[in-house]
Design a protein around this motif. Structure first.
Motif, PDB file in Angstrom:
ATOM      1  N   PHE A  94      39.969  31.776  44.398  1.00 51.56           N
ATOM      2  CA  PHE A  94      38.851  32.434  45.081  1.00 51.56           C
ATOM      3  C   PHE A  94      38.357  33.652  44.304  1.00 51.56           C
ATOM      4  N   ASN A  95      39.204  34.199  43.457  1.00 47.40           N
ATOM      5  CA  ASN A  95      38.851  35.428  42.754  1.00 47.40           C
ATOM      6  C   ASN A  95      38.682  35.234  41.250  1.00 47.40           C
TER       7      ASN A  95
ATOM      8  N   ASP B 113      37.540  41.095  42.060  1.00 49.20           N
ATOM      9  CA  ASP B 113      38.186  41.506  43.313  1.00 49.20           C
ATOM     10  C   ASP B 113      39.534  42.208  43.090  1.00 49.20           C
TER      11      ASP B 113
HETATM   12 MG   LIG Z   1      37.514  37.768  46.786  1.00 54.72          MG
END
Ligand SMILES: [Mg+2]
Ligand SMILES: Nc1ncnc2c1ncn2[C@@H]1O[C@H](COP(=O)(O)OP(=O)(O)OP(=O)(O)O)[C@@H](O)[C@H]1O
Length: 298
Positions: free
Chosen positions: A225-226, A239
């Motif tokens: 996700f990052n 992030d």
């Molecule tokens: Mg994130």
């Protein structure tokens, strides 16, 4: 909707005064605002009612405080006045703890503006962020969001351009202005369709994790996700506010006792690598966690 266009100079002045007074007040009493603004009470009341109407301020029986929108407006206004951004577009992404918007830089480059928003959802990172708040100012979403943005900006500045992270451009209040990665979250990418070799990509990501570690940082929330990736296979790791900083004491640097468990650097680094391994497993990759961990720390 933030109605910046309706804001008059005196409205900005009152909003800024409320922001400053929140250092010492949970709710800012009107007499405090009148004193600082050097305006008469009627003018201040009028300005406050305007700010409440456009949702820049919240009120209670104890006084006033800035709303999320008010705080966003102050940051946007500052970037605009400093000529750091000349335009703002739609949302790029909505995270658990922040919103990210497209913005235009004066040189016509695209960039993104990330708003850190603690307290809008649950405050999961409470314990760690409270460590930042050693200066005894009262706790609020405003300060924790601001500290988290400052932390993320500080980390990006320390890592860029050695580690593949977005270019840090500026930081104001609870926001960071950074370079835009034209790509997609690794979670949504199909590596086969993009004609990318999963094993090579995995190894490249591990190299970045190692470089960050050498510079003293462990991401702390690394996962598909990052990581943003484009069709050329270029990627950036995003992030970073929950980063674990490695000080002189190489191990057990940041001990956090929770339910009698002591977490340490090994725990966080292995958790990050473990998340990557879990994601790359679906591409048939099977690597040993301990071997990777030892490779990164040596
Ligand atoms: Mg994130
Ligand atoms: N530099 C960037 N370039 C392009 N898109 C970005 C950039 N930074 C963030 N984004 C987009 O915004 C989304 C949220 O960003 P980020 O992960 O930094 O915030 P977050 O609020 O902490 O998210 P979460 O808490 O859900 O992990 C990303 O998933 C991505 O789609």
């Amino acid at each position: 909707m933030i109605y910046i266009k309706d804001m008059e100079d005196l409205d900005w002045r009152i909003l800024r005064i409320v922001e400053i007074c929140l250092k010492n007040h949970e709710w800012v009493p009107i007499k405090e605002i009148v004193k600082k603004a050097k305006l008469n009470q009627n003018e201040v009341s009028y300005r406050i009612s305007r700010l409440i109407h456009i949702k820049m301020l919240n009120s209670s029986q104890y006084g006033y405080r800035i709303s999320h929108w008010g705080y966003d407006a102050l940051a946007i206004d500052t970037y605009s006045k400093k000529d750091l951004i000349v335009g703002m577009g739609g949302k790029v992404g909505v995270g658990k703890e922040g919103d990210v918007y497209n913005v235009l830089l004066p040189d016509n480059r695209n960039a993104v503006l990330k708003f850190h928003k603690h307290g809008r959802t649950c405050f999961t990172m409470g314990k760690r962020y409270r460590n930042y708040l050693a200066d005894k100012r009262h706790m609020s979403w405003l300060y924790s969001s601001r500290l988290s943005a400052e932390k993320e900006f500080e980390v990006l500045t320390a890592l860029y351009p050695i580690v593949k992270v977005p270019e840090p451009i500026a930081n104001n209040r609870h926001t960071i202005l950074m370079g835009k990665m034209e790509g997609t979250d690794l979670k949504k990418a199909n590596l086969h369709r993009l004609d990318l070799n999963p094993e090579e990509l995995f190894e490249e990501i591990i190299e970045e994790v190692k470089k960050a570690y050498k510079l003293g940082y462990i991401h702390g929330d690394l996962s598909e996700f990052n990581i943003l990736i484009n069709s050329d296979g270029d990627f950036v790791i995003i992030d970073w506010p929950q980063v674990i900083e490695i000080n002189d004491n190489k191990f057990k640097i940041e001990k956090i006792s929770s339910k009698d468990v002591e977490y340490d650097v090994e725990y966080y680094l292995k958790r990050d690598i473990g998340n990557l391994l879990r994601y790359f497993k679906k591409y048939g990759l099977n690597k040993d966690l301990d071997t990777l961990y030892n490779y990164i720390i040596n």
